[in-house]
Enzyme design. Structure first.
Site, PDB file in Angstrom:
ATOM      1  N   CYS A   2      -5.353  -9.064   2.882  1.00 28.19           N
ATOM      2  CA  CYS A   2      -6.577  -8.707   2.170  1.00 28.19           C
ATOM      3  C   CYS A   2      -6.683  -9.496   0.868  1.00 28.19           C
ATOM      4  O   CYS A   2      -5.711 -10.102   0.416  1.00 28.19           O
ATOM      5  CB  CYS A   2      -6.587  -7.217   1.828  1.00 28.19           C
ATOM      6  SG  CYS A   2      -6.217  -6.120   3.216  1.00 28.19           S
ATOM      7  N   ARG A  16     -13.316  -5.893  -2.356  1.00 33.34           N
ATOM      8  CA  ARG A  16     -12.238  -6.506  -1.590  1.00 33.34           C
ATOM      9  C   ARG A  16     -12.685  -6.866  -0.186  1.00 33.34           C
ATOM     10  O   ARG A  16     -13.692  -6.351   0.324  1.00 33.34           O
ATOM     11  CB  ARG A  16     -11.052  -5.542  -1.531  1.00 33.34           C
ATOM     12  CG  ARG A  16     -11.336  -4.175  -0.896  1.00 33.34           C
ATOM     13  CD  ARG A  16     -10.921  -4.069   0.569  1.00 33.34           C
ATOM     14  NE  ARG A  16      -9.538  -4.343   0.815  1.00 33.34           N
ATOM     15  CZ  ARG A  16      -8.545  -3.466   0.635  1.00 33.34           C
ATOM     16  NH1 ARG A  16      -8.828  -2.235   0.228  1.00 33.34           N
ATOM     17  NH2 ARG A  16      -7.295  -3.784   0.916  1.00 33.34           N
ATOM     18  N   ASN A  79      -2.038  -4.925   1.520  1.00 35.46           N
ATOM     19  CA  ASN A  79      -0.808  -5.022   2.299  1.00 35.46           C
ATOM     20  C   ASN A  79       0.273  -5.801   1.539  1.00 35.46           C
ATOM     21  O   ASN A  79       0.001  -6.846   0.938  1.00 35.46           O
ATOM     22  CB  ASN A  79      -1.103  -5.707   3.635  1.00 35.46           C
ATOM     23  CG  ASN A  79      -0.070  -5.389   4.687  1.00 35.46           C
ATOM     24  OD1 ASN A  79       0.597  -4.362   4.644  1.00 35.46           O
ATOM     25  ND2 ASN A  79       0.073  -6.271   5.661  1.00 35.46           N
TER      26      ASN A  79
END
Length: 323
Positions: A2, A16, A79
């Site tokens: 991400c 995001r 992540n």
């Protein structure tokens, strides 16, 4: 993987890309002030700031991916595989599970400075939400209008980094990502000058050559460099349309296309891109197959209520025919 970013024109924007190979039925979710946030090891928040963001709602509980509270404080979890390390419970510490971290922060605090004080006693504990929802290895970006920080729970303990670029991707740890920007200080949006040799002549044969050497692959290290370069050189007007359009262009510069990132026979894609105006509480998003911007305004909800308001994503392509 991400990418998260901040952007400021007249207002402050936070959002995001969520890059995964599958969806968890995420939805834009508004948590009003009197929804009771129960926590596993600390007292509940029976009254708190209202929150809007993207979440999977499981057993009535919003598992937020990214969110903004009504005061403009924003947060996203990204992540962080093989680096994230959650701890056993610790006496004398504030023991918060990773899935509780976003509501615990956004429910109580209004600025990054307040958050920094709270983090001094924080212990992110290894307690999953359920068997169906085990803990994800994450690190977080927390931002207000003025500053951002990155929070990482690693083997050495809880690390809190000032984040002067207002961008976060994934591995490696944030201090290494930030240091790596030194390798790209020669990049510029301007045409390049010949510093190779005075004895040789070179031609600027194309526009955009100042950015030659800017990474274009989809690794987290490359996306960090490209997102920072794109963000800090971005120019737009102050209108809402110009601002959110530019923000989605920044995220689009590091978006993932189906077929380019193979993860064991499946393909990681940018499932959604979000952009929240933290000053107005309007949460905008696009999805992989819907380029049209869709918006949810938290202030159109009953923020003094106690029930979640949840809006499933509009995923099909919305096409405006002109003839």
């Amino acid at each position: 993987m991400c990418t998260a970013a901040n952007y400021i024109t007249k207002d402050h924007y936070f959002g995001r890309n969520l890059d995964l190979e599958f969806s968890y039925n995420e939805a834009v979710t508004v948590t009003p002030r009197n929804f009771v946030f129960n926590f596993r090891r600390v007292p509940p928040l029976e009254s708190h700031y209202a929150i809007i963001g993207m979440a999977t709602v499981a057993d009535g509980y919003p598992l937020y991916y990214d969110a903004t509270n009504e005061k403009g404080l924003s947060m996203a979890g990204l992540n962080f595989p093989e680096n994230a390390d959650y701890k056993p419970e610790s006496d004398g510490k504030t023991n918060i599970t990773p899935f509780e971290f976003i509501p615990w922060i956004l429910g109580q605090y209004t600025t990054v400075d307040e958050v920094k004080e709270a983090l001094k006693d924080l212990n992110l504990v290894n307690i999953p939400f359920s068997e169906q929802f085990p803990l994800s290895p994450l690190h977080w970006i927390i931002s207000d209008r003025d500053v951002s920080i990155t929070v990482e729970s690693v083997k050495e303990g809880l690390k809190v980094y000032d984040n002067p670029v207002g961008v976060l991707t994934n591995n490696p740890t944030f201090d290494i990502q930030l240091f790596n920007l030194n390798n790209f200080m020669s990049l510029s949006p301007e045409p390049p000058e010949n510093n190779f040799s005075r004895a040789l002549g070179f031609d600027t044969y194309s526009r955009g050559m100042g950015a030659i050497g800017l990474p274009g692959d989809l690794s987290s290290g490359s996306r960090f460099v490209k997102a920072v370069f794109t963000k800090v050189n971005s120019v737009s007007g102050n209108s809402e349309s110009e601002s959110i359009s530019q923000f989605f262009q920044i995220l689009g510069s590091v978006a993932q296309q189906r077929g380019c990132v193979d993860v064991g026979g499946k393909y990681e894609i940018t499932i959604y891109s979000s952009c929240c105006n933290t000053d107005t509480g309007v949460y905008y998003y696009t999805t992989y197959e819907n380029s049209q911007v869709t918006a949810v305004d938290m202030h159109r909800e009953n923020l003094d209520g106690s029930e979640l308001a949840s809006y499933p994503l509009v995923k099909g392509q919305q096409i405006a025919m002109q003839n």
